[in-house]
Design a protein around this motif. Structure first.
Motif, PDB file in Angstrom:
ATOM      1  N   CYS A  18       0.802  -1.225   0.000  1.00 38.85           N
ATOM      2  CA  CYS A  18       0.000   0.000   0.000  1.00 38.85           C
ATOM      3  C   CYS A  18       0.834   1.274   0.000  1.00 38.85           C
ATOM      4  CB  CYS A  18      -0.974   0.005   1.171  1.00 38.85           C
ATOM      5  SG  CYS A  18      -0.226  -0.177   2.778  1.00 38.85           S
ATOM      6  N   HIS A  19       2.170   1.144  -0.074  1.00 39.28           N
ATOM      7  CA  HIS A  19       3.054   2.311  -0.150  1.00 39.28           C
ATOM      8  C   HIS A  19       3.979   2.172  -1.356  1.00 39.28           C
ATOM      9  CE1 HIS A  19       2.495   2.160   4.385  1.00 39.28           C
ATOM     10  NE2 HIS A  19       2.028   3.347   4.065  1.00 39.28           N
ATOM     11  N   ASP A  20       4.264   3.288  -2.014  1.00 41.54           N
ATOM     12  CA  ASP A  20       5.294   3.366  -3.042  1.00 41.54           C
ATOM     13  C   ASP A  20       6.425   4.193  -2.447  1.00 41.54           C
ATOM     14  OD1 ASP A  20       4.017   1.956  -5.087  1.00 41.54           O
ATOM     15  OD2 ASP A  20       2.985   3.752  -5.817  1.00 41.54           O
ATOM     16  N   ALA A  21       7.576   3.573  -2.144  1.00 41.55           N
ATOM     17  CA  ALA A  21       8.697   4.286  -1.545  1.00 41.55           C
ATOM     18  C   ALA A  21       9.570   4.894  -2.637  1.00 41.55           C
ATOM     19  CB  ALA A  21       9.518   3.341  -0.679  1.00 41.55           C
ATOM     20  N   LEU A  22       9.850   6.190  -2.516  1.00 40.19           N
ATOM     21  CA  LEU A  22      10.722   6.864  -3.469  1.00 40.19           C
ATOM     22  C   LEU A  22      12.140   6.984  -2.941  1.00 40.19           C
ATOM     23  CD1 LEU A  22       8.598   9.757  -4.983  1.00 40.19           C
ATOM     24  CD2 LEU A  22       9.059   7.498  -5.891  1.00 40.19           C
ATOM     25  N   THR A  23      12.299   7.127  -1.631  1.00 32.18           N
ATOM     26  CA  THR A  23      13.633   7.233  -1.036  1.00 32.18           C
ATOM     27  C   THR A  23      13.706   6.384   0.215  1.00 32.18           C
ATOM     28  OG1 THR A  23      13.051   9.183   0.258  1.00 32.18           O
ATOM     29  CG2 THR A  23      14.036   9.573  -1.891  1.00 32.18           C
ATOM     30  N   HIS A  24      14.939   5.981   0.549  1.00 28.99           N
ATOM     31  CA  HIS A  24      15.187   5.166   1.738  1.00 28.99           C
ATOM     32  C   HIS A  24      16.318   5.809   2.513  1.00 28.99           C
ATOM     33  CE1 HIS A  24      16.709   1.064   3.442  1.00 28.99           C
ATOM     34  NE2 HIS A  24      16.248   1.857   4.388  1.00 28.99           N
ATOM     35  N   HIS A  25      16.020   6.304   3.699  1.00 30.74           N
ATOM     36  CA  HIS A  25      17.022   6.881   4.584  1.00 30.74           C
ATOM     37  C   HIS A  25      17.437   5.792   5.563  1.00 30.74           C
ATOM     38  CE1 HIS A  25      16.132  10.834   2.991  1.00 30.74           C
ATOM     39  NE2 HIS A  25      14.856  10.591   3.180  1.00 30.74           N
ATOM     40  N   VAL A  26      18.743   5.529   5.642  1.00 28.79           N
ATOM     41  CA  VAL A  26      19.247   4.460   6.509  1.00 28.79           C
ATOM     42  C   VAL A  26      19.393   4.983   7.932  1.00 28.79           C
ATOM     43  CG1 VAL A  26      21.182   2.904   6.946  1.00 28.79           C
ATOM     44  CG2 VAL A  26      20.413   3.320   4.614  1.00 28.79           C
ATOM     45  N   CYS A  27      18.882   4.213   8.877  1.00 23.39           N
ATOM     46  CA  CYS A  27      19.024   4.493  10.306  1.00 23.39           C
ATOM     47  C   CYS A  27      19.426   3.176  10.955  1.00 23.39           C
ATOM     48  CB  CYS A  27      17.725   5.021  10.890  1.00 23.39           C
ATOM     49  SG  CYS A  27      17.791   5.277  12.664  1.00 23.39           S
ATOM     50  N   ALA A  28      20.688   3.071  11.361  1.00 24.46           N
ATOM     51  CA  ALA A  28      21.219   1.814  11.903  1.00 24.46           C
ATOM     52  C   ALA A  28      20.482   1.380  13.171  1.00 24.46           C
ATOM     53  CB  ALA A  28      22.703   1.951  12.179  1.00 24.46           C
ATOM     54  N   ALA A  53       0.056   5.303  -1.118  1.00 18.76           N
ATOM     55  CA  ALA A  53       0.746   6.516  -0.699  1.00 18.76           C
ATOM     56  C   ALA A  53       2.165   6.492  -1.245  1.00 18.76           C
ATOM     57  CB  ALA A  53       0.772   6.604   0.821  1.00 18.76           C
ATOM     58  N   THR A  54       2.641   7.634  -1.716  1.00 15.59           N
ATOM     59  CA  THR A  54       4.032   7.780  -2.137  1.00 15.59           C
ATOM     60  C   THR A  54       4.777   8.325  -0.928  1.00 15.59           C
ATOM     61  OG1 THR A  54       3.319   8.238  -4.384  1.00 15.59           O
ATOM     62  CG2 THR A  54       5.566   8.848  -3.811  1.00 15.59           C
ATOM     63  N   VAL A  55       5.793   7.581  -0.472  1.00 12.98           N
ATOM     64  CA  VAL A  55       6.428   7.903   0.802  1.00 12.98           C
ATOM     65  C   VAL A  55       7.950   7.876   0.730  1.00 12.98           C
ATOM     66  CG1 VAL A  55       4.477   6.982   2.125  1.00 12.98           C
ATOM     67  CG2 VAL A  55       6.384   5.482   1.561  1.00 12.98           C
ATOM     68  N   GLU A  56       8.579   8.484   1.744  1.00 14.07           N
ATOM     69  CA  GLU A  56       9.983   8.273   2.056  1.00 14.07           C
ATOM     70  C   GLU A  56       9.992   7.302   3.217  1.00 14.07           C
ATOM     71  OE1 GLU A  56      11.845  11.936   3.149  1.00 14.07           O
ATOM     72  OE2 GLU A  56      11.823  12.701   1.116  1.00 14.07           O
ATOM     73  N   VAL A  57      10.947   6.390   3.243  1.00 13.17           N
ATOM     74  CA  VAL A  57      11.040   5.452   4.355  1.00 13.17           C
ATOM     75  C   VAL A  57      12.375   5.621   5.067  1.00 13.17           C
ATOM     76  CG1 VAL A  57       9.467   3.737   3.380  1.00 13.17           C
ATOM     77  CG2 VAL A  57      11.897   3.569   2.898  1.00 13.17           C
ATOM     78  N   THR A  58      12.368   5.308   6.357  1.00 11.95           N
ATOM     79  CA  THR A  58      13.573   5.320   7.171  1.00 11.95           C
ATOM     80  C   THR A  58      13.633   3.983   7.879  1.00 11.95           C
ATOM     81  OG1 THR A  58      13.450   7.698   7.494  1.00 11.95           O
ATOM     82  CG2 THR A  58      14.763   6.471   9.075  1.00 11.95           C
ATOM     83  N   GLY A  59      14.840   3.392   7.908  1.00  7.39           N
ATOM     84  CA  GLY A  59      14.997   2.115   8.580  1.00  7.39           C
ATOM     85  C   GLY A  59      16.356   1.519   8.329  1.00  7.39           C
ATOM     86  N   PRO A  60      16.499   0.240   8.655  1.00  7.44           N
ATOM     87  CA  PRO A  60      17.796  -0.417   8.482  1.00  7.44           C
ATOM     88  C   PRO A  60      18.203  -0.483   7.020  1.00  7.44           C
ATOM     89  CG  PRO A  60      16.102  -2.025   9.043  1.00  7.44           C
ATOM     90  CD  PRO A  60      15.469  -0.676   9.140  1.00  7.44           C
ATOM     91  N   ALA A  61      19.499  -0.625   6.803  1.00  6.28           N
ATOM     92  CA  ALA A  61      20.022  -0.755   5.444  1.00  6.28           C
ATOM     93  C   ALA A  61      19.498  -2.037   4.820  1.00  6.28           C
ATOM     94  CB  ALA A  61      21.544  -0.771   5.463  1.00  6.28           C
ATOM     95  N   PRO A  62      19.281  -2.040   3.504  1.00  8.23           N
ATOM     96  CA  PRO A  62      18.853  -3.274   2.846  1.00  8.23           C
ATOM     97  C   PRO A  62      19.969  -4.311   2.926  1.00  8.23           C
ATOM     98  CG  PRO A  62      19.248  -1.548   1.225  1.00  8.23           C
ATOM     99  CD  PRO A  62      19.422  -0.932   2.581  1.00  8.23           C
ATOM    100  N   PRO A  63      19.628  -5.596   2.852  1.00 10.58           N
ATOM    101  CA  PRO A  63      20.663  -6.638   2.896  1.00 10.58           C
ATOM    102  C   PRO A  63      21.617  -6.499   1.720  1.00 10.58           C
ATOM    103  CG  PRO A  63      18.499  -7.595   2.449  1.00 10.58           C
ATOM    104  CD  PRO A  63      18.306  -6.131   2.685  1.00 10.58           C
ATOM    105  N   ALA A  64      22.870  -6.820   1.950  1.00 12.98           N
ATOM    106  CA  ALA A  64      23.884  -6.744   0.885  1.00 12.98           C
ATOM    107  C   ALA A  64      23.608  -7.821  -0.146  1.00 12.98           C
ATOM    108  CB  ALA A  64      25.272  -6.916   1.473  1.00 12.98           C
ATOM    109  N   ARG A  65      23.838  -7.474  -1.383  1.00 16.26           N
ATOM    110  CA  ARG A  65      23.674  -8.454  -2.465  1.00 16.26           C
ATOM    111  C   ARG A  65      24.950  -9.256  -2.576  1.00 16.26           C
ATOM    112  NH1 ARG A  65      20.804  -5.437  -7.504  1.00 16.26           N
ATOM    113  NH2 ARG A  65      19.194  -4.375  -6.323  1.00 16.26           N
ATOM    114  N   SER A  66      24.819 -10.556  -2.799  1.00 18.34           N
ATOM    115  CA  SER A  66      25.999 -11.407  -2.900  1.00 18.34           C
ATOM    116  C   SER A  66      26.631 -11.336  -4.282  1.00 18.34           C
ATOM    117  CB  SER A  66      25.640 -12.848  -2.558  1.00 18.34           C
ATOM    118  OG  SER A  66      24.622 -13.301  -3.412  1.00 18.34           O
ATOM    119  N   ALA A  67      25.845 -11.110  -5.314  1.00 23.13           N
ATOM    120  CA  ALA A  67      26.368 -11.026  -6.678  1.00 23.13           C
ATOM    121  C   ALA A  67      25.466 -10.102  -7.476  1.00 23.13           C
ATOM    122  CB  ALA A  67      26.403 -12.408  -7.315  1.00 23.13           C
ATOM    123  N   PRO A  68      26.008  -9.403  -8.452  1.00 26.62           N
ATOM    124  CA  PRO A  68      25.154  -8.551  -9.278  1.00 26.62           C
ATOM    125  C   PRO A  68      24.097  -9.387  -9.985  1.00 26.62           C
ATOM    126  CG  PRO A  68      27.483  -8.258  -9.848  1.00 26.62           C
ATOM    127  CD  PRO A  68      27.392  -9.359  -8.843  1.00 26.62           C
TER     128      PRO A  68
END
Length: 91
Positions: A18-28, A53-68
């Protein structure tokens, strides 16, 4: 028309259904994604999502990708590295 419209708010847990996130602010220190700004309101009428809703989100960093990963629907080029992968018009 029955029911009432419900508006999404800052501080709501992020829900990609129900949300479309446009930006992600990292908060450890955060343990989950929350909506930190509503850029365009979204609405529900009862159980029906009228507009996400079009939103900005704040939260933990996304998981690291192991390979492109290849993007969905994008094919790798078979053209040699020194040649463009499409025909070039010459005048």
């Amino acid at each position: 028309m029955g029911g009432h419209a419900w508006r999404f708010e800052v501080g709501d847990p992020f829900d990609p259904a129900c949300h479309d996130a446009l930006t992600h602010h990292v908060c450890a220190a955060a343990d989950r994604l929350v909506c930190s700004a509503v850029l365009r309101p979204g609405y529900r009428l009862g159980e029906n999502l009228l507009r996400p809703a079009t939103v900005e989100v704040t939260g933990p960093a996304p998981p690291a990708r192991s390979a492109p990963r290849r993007e969905c629907g994008v094919r790798e080029s078979s053209a040699p590295a020194d040649k463009p992968p499409w025909p070039v018009a010459r005048s």
